[in-house]
Enzyme design. Structure first.
Site, PDB file in Angstrom:
ATOM      1  CG  LEU A 150      -0.501   0.174   2.502  1.00  0.00           C
ATOM      2  CD1 LEU A 150      -0.086   1.511   2.865  1.00  0.00           C
ATOM      3  CD2 LEU A 150      -1.616  -0.716   3.563  1.00  0.00           C
ATOM      4  CE  LYS A 209       6.890  -3.157   0.977  1.00  0.00           C
ATOM      5  NZ  LYS A 209       5.926  -2.789   1.969  1.00  0.00           N
ATOM      6  CB  CYS A 265       8.321   2.268   2.746  1.00  0.00           C
ATOM      7  SG  CYS A 265       6.800   1.732   3.920  1.00  0.00           S
TER       8      CYS A 265
HETATM    9  C1  UDX Z   1       6.065   3.105  -1.105  1.00  0.00           C
HETATM   10  C2  UDX Z   1       5.762   2.011  -2.018  1.00  0.00           C
HETATM   11  O1  UDX Z   1       5.113   2.850  -3.189  1.00  0.00           O
HETATM   12  C3  UDX Z   1       4.785   1.088  -1.556  1.00  0.00           C
HETATM   13  O2  UDX Z   1       4.234   0.206  -2.574  1.00  0.00           O
HETATM   14  C4  UDX Z   1       5.171   0.390  -0.083  1.00  0.00           C
HETATM   15  O3  UDX Z   1       4.158  -0.485   0.236  1.00  0.00           O
HETATM   16  C5  UDX Z   1       5.561   1.381   0.536  1.00  0.00           C
HETATM   17  O4  UDX Z   1       6.323   2.426   0.406  1.00  0.00           O
HETATM   18  P1  UDX Z   1       4.902   5.225   0.078  1.00  0.00           P
HETATM   19  O5  UDX Z   1       5.997   5.053   0.955  1.00  0.00           O
HETATM   20  O6  UDX Z   1       3.711   5.571   0.526  1.00  0.00           O
HETATM   21  O7  UDX Z   1       5.113   3.812  -0.667  1.00  0.00           O
HETATM   22  O8  UDX Z   1       5.080   6.121  -1.044  1.00  0.00           O
HETATM   23  P2  UDX Z   1       5.369   6.345  -2.711  1.00  0.00           P
HETATM   24  O9  UDX Z   1       4.466   6.987  -3.323  1.00  0.00           O
HETATM   25  O10 UDX Z   1       6.284   5.288  -3.042  1.00  0.00           O
HETATM   26  O11 UDX Z   1       6.596   7.667  -2.449  1.00  0.00           O
HETATM   27  C6  UDX Z   1       7.865   7.444  -1.968  1.00  0.00           C
HETATM   28  C7  UDX Z   1       8.715   8.626  -2.250  1.00  0.00           C
HETATM   29  O12 UDX Z   1       9.215   8.986  -3.399  1.00  0.00           O
HETATM   30  C8  UDX Z   1       7.906   9.942  -1.710  1.00  0.00           C
HETATM   31  O13 UDX Z   1       8.626  10.809  -0.962  1.00  0.00           O
HETATM   32  C9  UDX Z   1       7.570  10.636  -3.021  1.00  0.00           C
HETATM   33  O14 UDX Z   1       7.697  12.131  -3.187  1.00  0.00           O
HETATM   34  C10 UDX Z   1       9.031  10.190  -3.941  1.00  0.00           C
HETATM   35  N1  UDX Z   1       8.750  10.086  -5.129  1.00  0.00           N
HETATM   36  C11 UDX Z   1       7.898   9.516  -5.741  1.00  0.00           C
HETATM   37  C12 UDX Z   1       9.514  11.013  -6.247  1.00  0.00           C
HETATM   38  O15 UDX Z   1      10.449  11.779  -5.728  1.00  0.00           O
HETATM   39  N2  UDX Z   1       9.307  11.067  -7.587  1.00  0.00           N
HETATM   40  C13 UDX Z   1       8.486  10.054  -8.115  1.00  0.00           C
HETATM   41  O16 UDX Z   1       8.475  10.167  -9.514  1.00  0.00           O
HETATM   42  C14 UDX Z   1       7.855   9.282  -7.199  1.00  0.00           C
END
Ligand code: UDX
Length: 438
Positions: A150, A209, A265
Site C-alpha cells: 500500500l 517486497k 518505507c
Molecule cells: C512506498 C511504495 O510505493 C509502496 O508500494 C510500499 O508499500 C511502501 O513504500 P509510500 O512510502 O507510501 O509507498 O510512497 P511512494 O508513493 O512510493 O513515494 C515515496 C517517495 O518517493 C515520496 O517521498 C515521493 O515524493 C517520492 N517520489 C515518488 C519521487 O520523488 N518521484 C517520483 O516519481 C515518485
C-alpha cells in the site's frame, strides 16, 4: 472470518478497517493506549484519505474493535502481524524487536488451525525463523508471509483493491493448502475480482517486497541522476522523463525528478536490504543501492544550494517560505521527509523559515519545534525572500503566480518537485528554478 491485526500503525489500522469493511470480524491490537482509544472511537490517529469513513462504518457495524489486550485475539483464526520494522539506530539493518515481540505475544493465544500472517517488511529469512518458533511452541498454528504494497495517501484503496496479492506459503503440501485456503477466504473479494495472485515460498515473498521498493527507489534516483546531469548540461529533465517514459518498457510513472524520496518505507527498506545482502555474503549484488541512497540524499543538499544561490549566497535572517513538510502529498507522515529535512537545514543556516503544510504541521512541530510554522499558506508566503515548494500538495500545484506575487517580498520560487509551469510563473515576473531544468 474472525481476524486479528497486531500493530495499528499506517499499515495495520488501514488493514484492520478494510478487512472489517469487507465483511470480516476484526480485532486490532496495539500497545499504544491513546491510539487504541482513537481507533475505537472511529477516529483515525493519522491522516489517511478515507480511513476515518471506513473506521466509522466498520465500528458501527460491530465488526471492528480495538484493544491493548493481546488475549482478545483468542477468538480469531487468522492473525496479521503489521508492526513496524524501523531502521536500527546507528546502522542500516531492520530492527525486528516489534515483530519478535508480536509473535511472542501471540504464541500463548494461538490454537491448532490458526494462521499467523506476516505483513511487516522483514529481512529475508525472518519468516522461516518465526515459523520454527511457532512450531516449537506446539500450538499447531501455521505461518504465512503476505507482503503489503500500500501507498500512503491511497492506503484504503490499495488495501481493498490491491494490484496483486503475494502469498509466501509454508513448505509441505498439507500446510501449504491450509494456509492458502485461509488466505483465499480473507481475500475472497479481491480474488473474486480477478486480482493477480502469486503463490510462492517464504523467502521469495519477503524478497518481493524489498525488491519492489528497491526498484521504485532506483527509478526515482535514476531520474534524479539525470537531473544532476541536466543541470550542468542545461537540459530539461522533465522533457527527458516524458520522452523516455513513452517507451512502455520504461514507463513515465516514478520518473518525477525533484528533492527525492522519503517516508517510512523506501529509505529504510533499501538500507535494510543492503545490510541483509551483506550478511548473506552478497553485498555486491545490491551495492548499487548505496548509490541510490546517496543520489537521493544529494538532492536535498542541492535544494539547499539552490535556495542559497537564489538569496545571493546570504541565507542568514532571510525569510524562506517552505511549502510542504510531509514526505508526499495527501499524508501527514514526516518520517525521513525530504521536505522537512530541507526546512531544518535552511533553519540551521540561520534562515527565518516559515513552513506550512495542510496536514503535517503537528508531526513536524513534535520533531522540530525550532522551525517557524504557519497553518495558512498566505501567512507563510507573506514577505518571503524566496518560496520553496517541497511537497506537491494540490493547493501548491495550483498556486496562482499573479496572486502569490502580491504576498512575497521577492518573486523567487524554487520548485523542488517540478510541478509548476515555468512559463506561467516567469510571465508573472517570477524567477523560477526547478530541479534539473534550465
Ligand atoms: C512506498 C511504495 O510505493 C509502496 O508500494 C510500499 O508499500 C511502501 O513504500 P509510500 O512510502 O507510501 O509507498 O510512497 P511512494 O508513493 O512510493 O513515494 C515515496 C517517495 O518517493 C515520496 O517521498 C515521493 O515524493 C517520492 N517520489 C515518488 C519521487 O520523488 N518521484 C517520483 O516519481 C515518485
Amino acid at each position: 472470518m474472525k481476524i486479528s491485526v497486531i500493530g495499528c500503525g499506517y499499515l495495520g489500522a488501514v488493514h484492520a478497517a478494510s478487512l472489517a469493511e469487507l465483511g470480516h470480524e476484526v480485532i486490532g491490537i496495539d500497545v499504544d493506549a491513546a491510539k487504541v482509544r482513537d481507533l475505537a472511537a472511529g477516529q483515525a490517529p493519522f491522516f489517511e484519505p478515507g480511513l476515518g469513513e471506513i473506521l466509522q462504518s466498520a465500528s458501527a457495524s460491530g465488526r471492528l474493535r480495538f484493544s491493548t489486550d493481546m488475549s482478545e485475539v483468542r477468538d480469531a483464526q487468522v492473525h496479521f502481524v503489521a508492526v513496524g520494522t524501523p531502521q536500527t539506530r546507528g546502522g542500516g539493518a531492520a530492527d525486528l524487536t516489534y515483530v519478535n515481540a508480536a509473535i511472542e505475544g501471540l504464541l500463548p493465544h494461538l490454537s491448532a488451525g490458526d494462521l499467523v500472517v506476516g505483513k511487516s517488511t522483514v529481512p529475508v529469512g525472518t519468516a522461516a525463523r518465526l515459523a520454527a518458533r511457532i512450531d516449537e511452541s506446539g500450538s499447531g498454528a501455521l505461518l504465512a508471509w503476505n507482503p503489503e504494497f500500500l501507498r500512503e495517501g491511497f492506503a484504503v484503496q490499495d488495501t481493498i483493491a490491491p494490484d496483486r496479492l503475494v502469498y509466501g506459503l509454508p513448505p509441505g503440501g498439507e500446510h501449504r493448502e491450509v494456509a492458502k485456503r485461509l488466505l483465499d477466504e480473507v481475500y475472497a473479494t479481491a480474488l473474486g475480482k480477478g486480482t493477480p495472485l502469486v503463490e510462492t515460498d517464504f523467502a521469495t515473498a519477503e524478497l518481493v517486497k524489498v525488491a519492489a521498493n528497491a526498484f521504485l527507489a532506483t527509478k526515482i534516483s535514476f531520474i534524479n541522476a539525470m537531473a544532476e546531469i541536466a543541470e550542468v548540461a542545461d537540459a530539461d529533465v522533465t522533457a527527458l522523463a516524458d520522452a523516455i517514459g513513452y517507451d512502455p518498457r520504461i514507463g513515465r510513472r516514478f520518473l518525477n525528478a525533484g528533492i527525492g524520496f522519503g517516508g517510512g518505507c523506501l529509505p529504510k527498506d533499501i538500507r535494510a536490504f543492503s545490510a541483509r545482502a551483506e550478511e548473506l555474503g552478497r553485498g555486491e549484488s545490491v551495492a548499487f543501492l548505496k548509490e541510490i541512497d546517496a543520489i537521493n540524499m544529494r538532492r536535498r543538499q542541492r535544494m539547499v544550494e539552490l535556495v542559497t544561490e537564489a538569496l545571493g549566497g546570504q541565507v542568514y535572517q532571510k525569510k524562506v517560505a517552505v511549502l510542504g513538510l510531509a514526505f508526499k502529498p495527501d499524508s501527514d507522515d514526516v518520517r525521513d521527509s525530504p521536505a522537512l529535512d530541507v526546512a531544518v537545514q535552511l533553519n540551521g543556516l540561520g534562515a527565518h523559515v516559515i513552513a506550512t503544510d495542510p496536514k503535517a504541521i503537528p508531526n513536524s512541530i513534535r520533531l522540530h519545534p525550532q522551525l517557524g510554522f504557519a497553518t495558512d499558506t498566505d501567512d507563510a508566503l507573506h514577505g518571503a525572500d524566496v518560496v520553496v515548494l517541497v511537497t506537491e500538495w494540490k493547493d501548491y500545484r495550483e498556486l496562482d503566480p499573479v496572486a502569490t506575487a502580491e504576498l512575497v517580498r521577492s518573486k523567487v520560487i524554487i520548485d523542488g518537485r517540478n510541478v509548476l509551469d515555468p512559463v506561467a510563473w516567469r510571465a508573472a515576473g517570477w524567477t523560477y528554478r526547478g530541479m534539473g531544468r534550465p
